[in-house]
Design a protein around this motif. Structure first.
Motif, PDB file in Angstrom:
ATOM      1  N   PHE A 121       0.820  -1.133  -0.016  1.00  0.00           N
ATOM      2  CA  PHE A 121      -0.294   0.055  -0.128  1.00  0.00           C
ATOM      3  C   PHE A 121       0.533   1.465  -0.074  1.00  0.00           C
ATOM      4  N   GLU A 122       2.136   1.494   0.446  1.00  0.00           N
ATOM      5  CA  GLU A 122       2.508   2.341   0.748  1.00  0.00           C
ATOM      6  C   GLU A 122       3.143   2.296  -0.446  1.00  0.00           C
ATOM      7  N   ALA A 123       3.769   1.698  -1.315  1.00  0.00           N
ATOM      8  CA  ALA A 123       4.227   1.792  -3.006  1.00  0.00           C
ATOM      9  C   ALA A 123       3.333   2.182  -3.765  1.00  0.00           C
ATOM     10  N   MET A 124       2.053   1.605  -3.794  1.00  0.00           N
ATOM     11  CA  MET A 124       0.749   1.985  -4.274  1.00  0.00           C
ATOM     12  C   MET A 124      -0.179   3.812  -3.974  1.00  0.00           C
ATOM     13  N   ASN A 125       0.630   4.364  -2.688  1.00  0.00           N
ATOM     14  CA  ASN A 125       0.184   5.855  -2.340  1.00  0.00           C
ATOM     15  C   ASN A 125       1.519   6.670  -2.682  1.00  0.00           C
ATOM     16  N   LYS A 126       2.868   6.122  -2.831  1.00  0.00           N
ATOM     17  CA  LYS A 126       3.551   6.999  -3.000  1.00  0.00           C
ATOM     18  C   LYS A 126       3.988   7.608  -4.484  1.00  0.00           C
ATOM     19  N   ASP A 127       3.144   6.215  -5.710  1.00  0.00           N
ATOM     20  CA  ASP A 127       3.322   6.056  -6.761  1.00  0.00           C
ATOM     21  C   ASP A 127       2.430   7.267  -7.111  1.00  0.00           C
ATOM     22  N   LYS A 128       1.165   7.885  -6.328  1.00  0.00           N
ATOM     23  CA  LYS A 128      -0.208   8.591  -6.585  1.00  0.00           C
ATOM     24  C   LYS A 128       0.750   9.794  -6.354  1.00  0.00           C
ATOM     25  N   LEU A 129       1.881   9.874  -5.193  1.00  0.00           N
ATOM     26  CA  LEU A 129       1.656  11.526  -5.167  1.00  0.00           C
ATOM     27  C   LEU A 129       2.715  11.861  -6.175  1.00  0.00           C
ATOM     28  N   LEU A 130       2.919  10.960  -7.224  1.00  0.00           N
ATOM     29  CA  LEU A 130       3.905  11.861  -8.540  1.00  0.00           C
ATOM     30  C   LEU A 130       2.740  12.179  -9.020  1.00  0.00           C
ATOM     31  N   TYR A 131       1.280  12.463  -9.474  1.00  0.00           N
ATOM     32  CA  TYR A 131       0.291  12.381  -9.515  1.00  0.00           C
ATOM     33  C   TYR A 131      -0.710  13.397  -9.421  1.00  0.00           C
ATOM     34  N   LEU A 132      -0.489  14.124  -7.909  1.00  0.00           N
ATOM     35  CA  LEU A 132      -1.361  15.430  -7.700  1.00  0.00           C
ATOM     36  C   LEU A 132      -1.757  16.102  -7.905  1.00  0.00           C
ATOM     37  N   ASP A 133      -1.250  16.122  -9.477  1.00  0.00           N
ATOM     38  CA  ASP A 133      -1.355  17.653  -9.770  1.00  0.00           C
ATOM     39  C   ASP A 133      -2.446  16.975 -10.920  1.00  0.00           C
ATOM     40  N   ASP A 134      -1.819  16.475 -11.401  1.00  0.00           N
ATOM     41  CA  ASP A 134      -2.992  15.712 -13.051  1.00  0.00           C
ATOM     42  C   ASP A 134      -4.082  14.521 -12.880  1.00  0.00           C
ATOM     43  N   LEU A 135      -5.187  14.888 -12.406  1.00  0.00           N
ATOM     44  CA  LEU A 135      -6.290  14.136 -12.058  1.00  0.00           C
ATOM     45  C   LEU A 135      -6.593  12.964 -13.359  1.00  0.00           C
ATOM     46  N   SER A 136      -5.742  13.404 -15.086  1.00  0.00           N
ATOM     47  CA  SER A 136      -6.283  12.263 -15.663  1.00  0.00           C
ATOM     48  C   SER A 136      -5.148  10.832 -15.525  1.00  0.00           C
ATOM     49  N   LYS A 137      -3.721  11.355 -14.499  1.00  0.00           N
ATOM     50  CA  LYS A 137      -3.020  10.426 -14.578  1.00  0.00           C
ATOM     51  C   LYS A 137      -3.563   9.445 -12.804  1.00  0.00           C
ATOM     52  N   LEU A 138      -4.434  10.666 -11.890  1.00  0.00           N
ATOM     53  CA  LEU A 138      -4.389  10.272 -11.171  1.00  0.00           C
ATOM     54  C   LEU A 138      -5.126   9.315 -10.447  1.00  0.00           C
ATOM     55  N   LYS A 139      -6.672   9.400 -11.173  1.00  0.00           N
ATOM     56  CA  LYS A 139      -7.962   8.762 -11.322  1.00  0.00           C
ATOM     57  C   LYS A 139      -7.319   6.826 -11.622  1.00  0.00           C
ATOM     58  N   PRO A 140      -7.055   6.686 -12.747  1.00  0.00           N
ATOM     59  CA  PRO A 140      -6.731   5.262 -13.052  1.00  0.00           C
ATOM     60  C   PRO A 140      -5.784   5.069 -11.730  1.00  0.00           C
ATOM     61  N   ARG A 141      -5.613   5.843 -10.957  1.00  0.00           N
ATOM     62  CA  ARG A 141      -3.819   5.458  -9.882  1.00  0.00           C
ATOM     63  C   ARG A 141      -5.009   4.732  -8.789  1.00  0.00           C
ATOM     64  N   VAL A 142      -6.446   5.939  -7.876  1.00  0.00           N
ATOM     65  CA  VAL A 142      -7.244   5.575  -6.963  1.00  0.00           C
ATOM     66  C   VAL A 142      -8.051   3.954  -7.705  1.00  0.00           C
ATOM     67  N   LEU A 143      -8.051   4.130  -9.014  1.00  0.00           N
ATOM     68  CA  LEU A 143      -8.949   2.882  -9.119  1.00  0.00           C
ATOM     69  C   LEU A 143      -7.766   1.242  -8.678  1.00  0.00           C
ATOM     70  N   ALA A 144      -6.728   1.513  -9.183  1.00  0.00           N
ATOM     71  CA  ALA A 144      -6.042   0.354  -9.279  1.00  0.00           C
ATOM     72  C   ALA A 144      -5.822  -0.084  -8.227  1.00  0.00           C
ATOM     73  N   ALA A 145      -5.439   0.747  -7.030  1.00  0.00           N
ATOM     74  CA  ALA A 145      -5.843   0.470  -5.776  1.00  0.00           C
ATOM     75  C   ALA A 145      -6.768   0.528  -5.029  1.00  0.00           C
ATOM     76  N   TYR A 146      -7.748   0.683  -5.294  1.00  0.00           N
ATOM     77  CA  TYR A 146      -8.726   0.277  -4.434  1.00  0.00           C
ATOM     78  C   TYR A 146      -9.135  -1.596  -4.708  1.00  0.00           C
ATOM     79  N   GLU A 147      -9.044  -1.443  -6.020  1.00  0.00           N
ATOM     80  CA  GLU A 147      -9.007  -3.190  -7.172  1.00  0.00           C
ATOM     81  C   GLU A 147      -8.565  -3.761  -6.421  1.00  0.00           C
ATOM     82  N   ILE A 148      -6.963  -3.242  -6.039  1.00  0.00           N
ATOM     83  CA  ILE A 148      -6.172  -4.170  -5.045  1.00  0.00           C
ATOM     84  C   ILE A 148      -6.296  -4.750  -3.676  1.00  0.00           C
TER      85      ILE A 148
END
Lengths: 298, 298
Positions: A121-148
């Protein structure tokens, strides 16, 4: 699996497998050693490959999916470490090597499992920090982490483990065995495929097809595992044959008989392949994978 | 703590504590029972309260922080269940009641811990799904989840647990003991405060002050725990006195002596209070909390 795409994606995940672990203080170096020991045990890395393959299938870049692919492997590995503990399956061997608690002790094995789940979870959360200002890239990552997280949790893998523990030496209905197999095994396989699809930007039709495909191969995977526990090759499997039956665990062959188990495996495999037919050449990898998983020896 | 804000926030977290667990299939109902048993053991709920209080302090709405506050409690509770296991601290009592494995068995206690940790991340990930199209609301949630995963993981709580296990019956430097205390206990307290601050929209000055405050009370909290293990009231604590020393665990009083331990506790408490002075009336809750944590009996 000799398929070149499988080999390519497996090698990629393997190369980066330790990259998404946080930097661990030398004062807790045993934790790192214990986690690494089981991560590098040389498994099929099926769940990582599925994240990457599904991401690519949906049109995404596999490199960007690596944190999620590796997170899946951390979660799968933690589940094996805990499952092997004396209080659970009490297994001494895993993939031909002593299990984690045999090498590092039960206390460290429990903590290495906890550590791996946290690292995922830390790895997935850390990855999201790279896209904090780009919703189009953040959204799929949030969805993927939820699925996992859903697949790994109490409506998924952990729920399956609990039912699996409770059913030992008790009568088990066919319905309950399906519940166990779907949650214990298929849930994480489906999560891997769905996470990859989200990362790759799949539309809802593709996501549904991949989900049905994942459900079919996920259940087939566990039925094949049950069959291998009866007629597998100990040397290849790296663990003793018949351990499920010995532990009083219900399996597909025990409840349905070997012929019906084989037939169900074939049926699920064919269903998975059929789901990928409409995708033509693009679906070839997933069709070959379904076939391979049904005939594998380990 | 009799402070009305503490009581209010604790009651709020308690009321919603089970709301963020996923719906669990009746076939895995023992998992739910085992998780609930430890969640409802009647602790201080300090980490939940800290998330909520810090969120409010930074100007946020406490209701929106509830999934994160409850996730912190799931993580804290999983850590206690695993820590009590025979392979770790082997404790029979926790808060005056039989520990999880004494009631549900070791296998179920391991899985209940795994389940709670998974539920924590699933709850946070699910909350984010509500804000997929609103970056201004998604961003603080991504930050908060990152803080929590970092504090709980291999650069935080699990790292501290590992060092704590390894130091048993061995010589321990004062530096190593600080490392254990900071990671095992302070990391999660800091994570709670930082997560709440992110959710509330704190600026970097406020986030820094809250972080320093959290570090001070986090270390103070563990030193006070060590002191209570020597001179606490068994009936109030709900567990035997002297169990740390009996297990060969180094503690602050053992390494530094009781007078120096008391002095350090006072120093850290005063530092925490001083950090909240510039915030005037608004900082009163955190000042009172620091004071309470130093004089608490359980």
């Amino acid at each position: 699996m000799k398929n070149p795409q499988y080999q390519e994606l497996k090698a990629l995940a393997q190369e980066h497998l330790l990259d998404f672990l946080p930097e661990i203080d030398p004062k807790s170096s045993t934790l790192y050693e214990a986690m690494k020991y089981s991560l590098q045990a040389g498994g099929k890395m099926l769940r990582s490959v599925l994240v990457l393959a599904s991401c690519r299938f949906a049109g995404g870049d596999v490199i960007s999916a690596l944190p999620y692919a590796c997170a899946m492997e951390y979660i799968h590995t933690y589940s094996l470490i805990h499952d092997d503990l004396p209080a659970l399956d009490n297994d001494d061997l895993r993939r031909g090597r002593p299990t984690n608690h045999k090498v590092f002790g039960e206390d460290m094995a429990i903590l290495a499992g906890d550590g791996l789940l946290s690292c995922a979870f830390e790895a997935m959360n850390k990855d999201k920090l790279l896209y904090l200002d780009d919703l189009s890239k953040l959204k799929p990552r949030v969805l993927a982490a939820y699925e996992i997280s859903k697949g790994a949790g109490c409506r998924g893998m952990v729920a399956g483990q609990v039912a699996d523990v409770e059913v030992e030496n008790r009568p088990c209905s066919k319905e309950l065995l399906d519940y166990i197999h779907i949650n214990k095994t298929a849930a994480m396989i489906m999560a891997a495929i769905r996470a990859g699809a989200c990362l790759g930007g799949a539309d809802s039709k593709m996501l549904n097809d991949l989900t049905s495909y994942g459900e079919a191969i996920g259940l087939a995977f566990q039925i094949k595992d049950d069959i291998l526990d009866v007629m597998g090759d100990e040397a290849l499997l790296g663990k003793p044959i018949g351990s499920d039956a010995e532990q009083g665990k219900p399996t597909y062959p025990i409840l349905h008989g070997m012929d019906a188990s084989m037939a169900r495996l074939t049926e699920l495999t064919e269903r998975a392949i059929a789901l990928m037919e409409p995708y033509g050449e693009k679906g070839e990898f997933f069709r070959e994978l379904a076939e391979y998983l049904a005939i594998r020896n380990l």
